[in-house]
Structure formats: C-alpha cells, structure tokens
Motif scaffolding. Sequence first.
Motif, PDB file in Angstrom:
ATOM      1  N   THR A 163       0.905  -1.160  -0.078  1.00 56.70           N
ATOM      2  CA  THR A 163       0.077   0.080   0.180  1.00 56.70           C
ATOM      3  C   THR A 163       0.822   1.210  -0.013  1.00 56.70           C
ATOM      4  O   THR A 163       2.077   1.165   0.229  1.00 56.70           O
ATOM      5  N   PRO A 164       0.499   2.422  -0.389  1.00 56.88           N
ATOM      6  CA  PRO A 164       1.151   3.754  -0.328  1.00 56.88           C
ATOM      7  C   PRO A 164       1.091   4.383   1.025  1.00 56.88           C
ATOM      8  O   PRO A 164       1.296   5.782   1.078  1.00 56.88           O
ATOM      9  N   LEU A 165       0.969   3.662   2.194  1.00 54.67           N
ATOM     10  CA  LEU A 165       0.993   4.064   3.401  1.00 54.67           C
ATOM     11  C   LEU A 165       2.097   5.050   3.910  1.00 54.67           C
ATOM     12  O   LEU A 165       1.983   6.067   4.364  1.00 54.67           O
ATOM     13  N   ALA A 166       3.119   4.825   3.323  1.00 59.41           N
ATOM     14  CA  ALA A 166       4.368   5.516   3.712  1.00 59.41           C
ATOM     15  C   ALA A 166       4.465   6.997   3.352  1.00 59.41           C
ATOM     16  O   ALA A 166       5.052   7.789   3.783  1.00 59.41           O
ATOM     17  N   THR A 167       3.457   7.270   1.999  1.00 61.02           N
ATOM     18  CA  THR A 167       3.539   8.689   1.608  1.00 61.02           C
ATOM     19  C   THR A 167       2.688   9.710   2.713  1.00 61.02           C
ATOM     20  O   THR A 167       2.766  10.739   2.736  1.00 61.02           O
ATOM     21  N   ALA A 168       2.119   8.959   3.876  1.00 61.26           N
ATOM     22  CA  ALA A 168       1.506   9.922   4.881  1.00 61.26           C
ATOM     23  C   ALA A 168       2.444  10.016   5.824  1.00 61.26           C
ATOM     24  O   ALA A 168       2.068  11.281   6.811  1.00 61.26           O
ATOM     25  N   PHE A 169       3.748   9.608   5.651  1.00 62.59           N
ATOM     26  CA  PHE A 169       4.898  10.064   6.866  1.00 62.59           C
ATOM     27  C   PHE A 169       5.763  11.172   6.238  1.00 62.59           C
ATOM     28  O   PHE A 169       6.728  11.433   6.624  1.00 62.59           O
ATOM     29  N   VAL A 170       5.388  11.630   5.161  1.00 61.05           N
ATOM     30  CA  VAL A 170       6.382  12.578   4.489  1.00 61.05           C
ATOM     31  C   VAL A 170       5.401  13.864   4.009  1.00 61.05           C
ATOM     32  O   VAL A 170       4.135  13.645   4.483  1.00 61.05           O
ATOM     33  N   GLY A 171       5.890  14.975   3.778  1.00 60.29           N
ATOM     34  CA  GLY A 171       4.943  16.245   3.305  1.00 60.29           C
ATOM     35  C   GLY A 171       4.321  16.016   2.100  1.00 60.29           C
ATOM     36  O   GLY A 171       4.080  14.911   1.343  1.00 60.29           O
ATOM     37  N   THR A 172       3.511  16.999   1.836  1.00 58.68           N
ATOM     38  CA  THR A 172       2.657  17.075   0.597  1.00 58.68           C
ATOM     39  C   THR A 172       3.524  16.714  -0.640  1.00 58.68           C
ATOM     40  O   THR A 172       3.192  16.114  -1.391  1.00 58.68           O
ATOM     41  N   ALA A 173       4.579  17.322  -0.543  1.00 58.31           N
ATOM     42  CA  ALA A 173       5.602  17.361  -1.673  1.00 58.31           C
ATOM     43  C   ALA A 173       6.863  16.550  -1.179  1.00 58.31           C
ATOM     44  O   ALA A 173       7.377  17.163   0.211  1.00 58.31           O
ATOM     45  N   PHE A 174       7.332  15.807  -1.645  1.00 62.34           N
ATOM     46  CA  PHE A 174       8.382  14.988  -0.994  1.00 62.34           C
ATOM     47  C   PHE A 174       9.430  14.720  -1.981  1.00 62.34           C
ATOM     48  O   PHE A 174       9.288  14.390  -3.309  1.00 62.34           O
ATOM     49  N   THR A 175      10.610  14.320  -1.517  1.00 63.91           N
ATOM     50  CA  THR A 175      11.503  13.555  -2.596  1.00 63.91           C
ATOM     51  C   THR A 175      11.632  11.852  -2.306  1.00 63.91           C
ATOM     52  O   THR A 175      11.215  11.565  -1.320  1.00 63.91           O
ATOM     53  N   ILE A 176      12.214  11.358  -3.437  1.00 62.33           N
ATOM     54  CA  ILE A 176      12.214  10.104  -3.363  1.00 62.33           C
ATOM     55  C   ILE A 176      13.192   9.560  -2.158  1.00 62.33           C
ATOM     56  O   ILE A 176      12.897   8.413  -1.228  1.00 62.33           O
ATOM     57  N   SER A 177      14.239  10.457  -1.788  1.00 58.51           N
ATOM     58  CA  SER A 177      15.026  10.023  -0.551  1.00 58.51           C
ATOM     59  C   SER A 177      14.213  10.176   0.721  1.00 58.51           C
ATOM     60  O   SER A 177      14.574   9.217   1.563  1.00 58.51           O
ATOM     61  N   GLU A 178      13.335  11.097   0.724  1.00 57.87           N
ATOM     62  CA  GLU A 178      12.555  11.170   1.930  1.00 57.87           C
ATOM     63  C   GLU A 178      11.830   9.973   2.161  1.00 57.87           C
ATOM     64  O   GLU A 178      11.432   9.341   3.168  1.00 57.87           O
ATOM     65  N   LEU A 179      11.130   9.570   1.198  1.00 57.14           N
ATOM     66  CA  LEU A 179      10.387   8.549   1.211  1.00 57.14           C
ATOM     67  C   LEU A 179      11.174   7.137   1.330  1.00 57.14           C
ATOM     68  O   LEU A 179      10.542   6.425   2.443  1.00 57.14           O
ATOM     69  N   ARG A 180      12.257   6.994   0.994  1.00 57.84           N
ATOM     70  CA  ARG A 180      13.123   5.974   1.251  1.00 57.84           C
ATOM     71  C   ARG A 180      13.457   5.931   2.723  1.00 57.84           C
ATOM     72  O   ARG A 180      13.655   4.943   3.459  1.00 57.84           O
ATOM     73  N   GLN A 181      13.554   6.940   3.197  1.00 57.29           N
ATOM     74  CA  GLN A 181      13.904   7.123   4.784  1.00 57.29           C
ATOM     75  C   GLN A 181      12.643   6.546   5.612  1.00 57.29           C
ATOM     76  O   GLN A 181      13.070   5.861   6.790  1.00 57.29           O
ATOM     77  N   VAL A 182      11.607   6.868   5.195  1.00 55.02           N
ATOM     78  CA  VAL A 182      10.514   6.195   5.751  1.00 55.02           C
ATOM     79  C   VAL A 182      10.417   4.466   5.822  1.00 55.02           C
ATOM     80  O   VAL A 182      10.393   4.048   6.862  1.00 55.02           O
ATOM     81  N   TYR A 183      10.661   4.119   4.744  1.00 58.37           N
ATOM     82  CA  TYR A 183      10.781   2.521   4.432  1.00 58.37           C
ATOM     83  C   TYR A 183      11.825   2.142   5.259  1.00 58.37           C
ATOM     84  O   TYR A 183      11.882   1.014   5.730  1.00 58.37           O
ATOM     85  N   ALA A 184      13.102   2.746   5.222  1.00 58.91           N
ATOM     86  CA  ALA A 184      14.303   2.069   5.887  1.00 58.91           C
ATOM     87  C   ALA A 184      13.987   2.082   7.773  1.00 58.91           C
ATOM     88  O   ALA A 184      14.202   1.267   8.145  1.00 58.91           O
ATOM     89  N   ALA A 185      13.108   3.105   8.241  1.00 59.41           N
ATOM     90  CA  ALA A 185      12.868   3.125   9.350  1.00 59.41           C
ATOM     91  C   ALA A 185      11.837   2.064   9.739  1.00 59.41           C
ATOM     92  O   ALA A 185      12.284   1.506  10.979  1.00 59.41           O
ATOM     93  N   VAL A 186      10.983   1.971   8.959  1.00 59.67           N
ATOM     94  CA  VAL A 186       9.709   0.967   9.428  1.00 59.67           C
ATOM     95  C   VAL A 186      10.340  -0.510   9.199  1.00 59.67           C
ATOM     96  O   VAL A 186      10.176  -1.476   9.983  1.00 59.67           O
ATOM     97  N   TRP A 187      11.386  -0.618   7.994  1.00 59.67           N
ATOM     98  CA  TRP A 187      11.645  -2.074   7.708  1.00 59.67           C
ATOM     99  C   TRP A 187      12.937  -2.386   8.356  1.00 59.67           C
ATOM    100  O   TRP A 187      13.263  -3.363   8.829  1.00 59.67           O
ATOM    101  N   GLY A 188      13.792  -1.284   8.934  1.00 62.20           N
ATOM    102  CA  GLY A 188      14.830  -1.583   9.906  1.00 62.20           C
ATOM    103  C   GLY A 188      15.801  -2.090   8.888  1.00 62.20           C
ATOM    104  O   GLY A 188      16.991  -2.780   9.283  1.00 62.20           O
ATOM    105  N   GLU A 189      15.914  -1.608   7.811  1.00 65.79           N
ATOM    106  CA  GLU A 189      16.969  -2.209   6.831  1.00 65.79           C
ATOM    107  C   GLU A 189      17.413  -0.631   5.931  1.00 65.79           C
ATOM    108  O   GLU A 189      16.693   0.134   5.533  1.00 65.79           O
TER     109      GLU A 189
END
Length: 250
Positions: A163-189
């Motif tokens: 699901t695109p749930l990770a986009t709720a954890f960044v701003g309305t406009a975001f970079t792919i790097s910021e989105l990656r940081q959400v995935y890294a924090a949640v996945w722990g990788e």
Amino acid sequence: MDEASFLAGYNPRDYPAVAVTVDVVALTIRDGRLCVLLVERGQQPFAGHRALPGGFVRDETLDEAALRELAEETGLTPDTGDVLDRVHVEQLRTYGDPGRDPRMRIVSVAYLAFAPHLPEPVAGSDAARAYWVPVDEAKDLAFDHDQILADGLERARDKLEYTPLATAFVGTAFTISELRQVYAAVWGEELHAGNFHRKVLSVPGFVESTGETAARGGERGGPRARLYRAGDARLLHPALLRPTREDRIR
C-alpha cells in the motif's frame, strides 16, 4: 424460547467470567527511528512493568475503545476528529490464550495505529508513565505484549510493501530520498538509493511528479532532487518487497 423466558432461567454464575480488552500497537517515526508507544503500568498485575496501552472495553464498540485508549495516552481527541484524520487504525488480531492475564480469562482485541508526528504522550488513568520507545528497545513487556508488538510490526512492514501508506509520513511534496527514509525506518533495513528510486517510479499511481525541485541539493550536495506527491493508487502493483523477502522469493 423468548427472551423473557431465557432470562428467567439465566444464572450468570453458571458461566465462566470472561472480559474483553483492547491493546494498541501505536507506531510513529521519531528522529528517523520507528518507535512504539509504551506505558508503565501503575496497577497490578505487572505494576511497574512496561506494556502496550490498552484497557477494558466499556459500553462502546471495539473500535471506539481502541481510539479512546489511544487518545488517553497521546492527548489526541476523538471528538475533534484528530485521531481519525491523522492516524491509520486497523484491527490486528485477537489474543485469548488461557493464562495470558492472571486476573481472569481475558480476551484482547489488538489494534495497529500508525501515524506521523504523534505528540508527546500523556499517561492515562491506569498508567504511571507513557513514552515513545524505539521498537528494537521495546522488550520484556507485560502480559503477551511482546507477541502483540511483533505481530503489529510485521503488519506495518507488510502494509508498506503493498500500500502507499508511507506517503502519509512525508510532506505533501517530497523527494524519493525522504520516502526511502520512511521505508528504511519501518523495515529496519538500509535500502540502496538507486534501486529504491527505480522501483518507486515503476509502480503505477504510487507517486507523481510535481514538476518542481527541492530547495537544496541532493544527499551529497548534487543537483536539486525532484519533488513528488502521492498518486491515486490504493494498492502497489508490483509490490515493493523488503530486500530480505526478495532474497527468499528468488
């Protein structure tokens, strides 16, 4: 048999006592780390031990009980709609093994609550303290809460795969790097920047370009990164599999 006839012959002492509670796995990202909300129990059983927030269900629905418990510990108010607007809440599992609670037979319905920027917690009426704890430091919890937390973490990590749930954890406009940081924090990788960028853009409807760039340069001072916003996809296809899961599928 009508209701009146049934009640006339009903004796509650003929049946075992069973109670229903809710427990909440509340997750957020703080300083780049995935954290879970824990309370220090102020009452027996397990007084002084850390536990997930929760409590007995009152004259309310299970969903209402979960939102009430979350509101009590976070200061968010269900009446204002803050909880519903800012927090992804879903039912996780039901836990009812005999002996999971020393008081009596208690069945707990666990919920997962996942949101950005949750406030500093305020302990509810039955807790001595409440605080955010990095998930890798949340261990030896009261009752069977270690298992409930583990199940909640796995559900949250799965949600980011499909699901695109990770986009709720960044701003309305975001970079792919910021989105990656959400995935890294949640996945722990840690995730390979180039591979992640390619995968995100390959999923139809996941993100869309705003046509603008970030105010600053990229991670290494390079060209300014492009800005994106959440797309209209509700499910990610193909899914963004965790690196460890990709290895298992190969």
